[in-house]
Design a protein around this motif. Sequence first.
Motif, PDB file in Angstrom:
ATOM      1  N   GLN A   1       0.818  -1.208   0.000  1.00 43.11           N
ATOM      2  CA  GLN A   1       0.000   0.000   0.000  1.00 43.11           C
ATOM      3  C   GLN A   1       0.853   1.259   0.000  1.00 43.11           C
ATOM      4  N   LEU A   2       1.972   1.199   0.712  1.00 49.29           N
ATOM      5  CA  LEU A   2       2.861   2.369   0.723  1.00 49.29           C
ATOM      6  C   LEU A   2       3.448   2.627  -0.659  1.00 49.29           C
ATOM      7  N   LEU A   3       3.924   1.573  -1.303  1.00 46.58           N
ATOM      8  CA  LEU A   3       4.544   1.745  -2.619  1.00 46.58           C
ATOM      9  C   LEU A   3       3.542   2.187  -3.673  1.00 46.58           C
ATOM     10  N   ARG A   4       2.256   1.969  -3.424  1.00 43.68           N
ATOM     11  CA  ARG A   4       1.218   2.424  -4.344  1.00 43.68           C
ATOM     12  C   ARG A   4       0.645   3.786  -3.958  1.00 43.68           C
ATOM     13  N   SER A   5       1.058   4.316  -2.839  1.00 44.82           N
ATOM     14  CA  SER A   5       0.488   5.555  -2.331  1.00 44.82           C
ATOM     15  C   SER A   5       1.127   6.767  -3.006  1.00 44.82           C
ATOM     16  N   ALA A   6       0.302   7.629  -3.560  1.00 44.76           N
ATOM     17  CA  ALA A   6       0.812   8.858  -4.179  1.00 44.76           C
ATOM     18  C   ALA A   6       1.384   9.806  -3.135  1.00 44.76           C
ATOM     19  N   ASN A   7       0.780   9.834  -1.954  1.00 47.17           N
ATOM     20  CA  ASN A   7       1.294  10.699  -0.891  1.00 47.17           C
ATOM     21  C   ASN A   7       2.691  10.273  -0.449  1.00 47.17           C
ATOM     22  N   TYR A   8       2.923   8.971  -0.412  1.00 50.11           N
ATOM     23  CA  TYR A   8       4.246   8.487  -0.014  1.00 50.11           C
ATOM     24  C   TYR A   8       5.281   8.826  -1.081  1.00 50.11           C
ATOM     25  N   HIS A   9       4.911   8.704  -2.350  1.00 50.74           N
ATOM     26  CA  HIS A   9       5.833   9.074  -3.432  1.00 50.74           C
ATOM     27  C   HIS A   9       6.171  10.560  -3.361  1.00 50.74           C
ATOM     28  N   GLU A  10       5.174  11.371  -3.076  1.00 53.81           N
ATOM     29  CA  GLU A  10       5.412  12.811  -2.965  1.00 53.81           C
ATOM     30  C   GLU A  10       6.334  13.123  -1.796  1.00 53.81           C
ATOM     31  N   SER A  11       6.130  12.454  -0.670  1.00 48.88           N
ATOM     32  CA  SER A  11       6.988  12.671   0.488  1.00 48.88           C
ATOM     33  C   SER A  11       8.421  12.238   0.208  1.00 48.88           C
ATOM     34  N   ALA A  12       8.587  11.150  -0.536  1.00 51.94           N
ATOM     35  CA  ALA A  12       9.931  10.699  -0.897  1.00 51.94           C
ATOM     36  C   ALA A  12      10.626  11.721  -1.794  1.00 51.94           C
TER      37      ALA A  12
END
Length: 301
Positions: free
Chosen positions: A66-77
């Motif tokens: 779920q994290l790797l599919r999360s757009a918010n997590y990609h943005e934070s990275a």
Amino acid sequence: MAGPEAGLKRAHFKDVRLPVLLLLPQLAILLFFFFIPSFRALGQAFFLSDPFGNTVHFVGFDNFVQLLRSANYHESAQVTVVFTVLQNLLTIAVALVLAFASDRVIRGRGVYKAIILLPYAIAPVIAGILWAFLFNPAVGPLAHVLHALGFAWDPNRVGSDAMILVILAASWKHVCYDYIFLLAGLLAVPSSLLEAAAVDGAGPLRRFFTIGLPLLMPTMFFLAVMNFVYGFFEIFAIVDAVTGGGPAGATNVLVYKVYTDGFVNLDLGSSAAQSVILMIFALLMTLLQFRYVERRVSYDI
């Protein structure tokens, strides 16, 4: 023929209890503040639980997927990478200029060094509050100067302004760390080389770029790695005090997202999975830097 260990002194303990007692405080700190939390986070990353921990379900790698599919997590990275790179470049550049200027200061050199090292003695949260006040668009004196010069400065609403503010605060807090190592490196440059270059007509800047800077490359490589670790793991207090991850996630770096998801949103499984990914990513990047980047570092003039 003397061996490689000739001249080295070794400590001999007749009783094993003394060295154990000497190591016990450090081992206890590592156990309670590093190993136990790390193993707990690693285990929690594979479970889904309610905020109070009453109901726990094993979900395997679902938290990571779920994290790797999360757009918010990609943005934070992406925010974390941009922040770390810019903070790294700015910190080393400023520290290099200050270290070079230390050799040119004749009067008040001790006061000059004390002023530069002062930020390192300030707690990160205090440093963050200080910069947040100075650049506050309503009452900050430096914000008023920017407004007077025609800049529409508002880190509370504009994401780029907030990122600039966090980078400045983090670099100001950490620049003295780089300054100490760079100054020590400059002082270790053989004076005979500098004197020979001066006799040949080289000025201070040319001596610095042709002699001092090449000899500082190993030190700068070490500082780049340390600044990378600083940008990923030690920036939480400054981000929390300056912007709180805002506006709209513009400064929501990974280490701060771990906190907000785990302690604010109470998503413990996702927060634990983020901490594991963050640690693995940082270790991989550090290994890549040492294995590939170090080959391009010149240790000779």
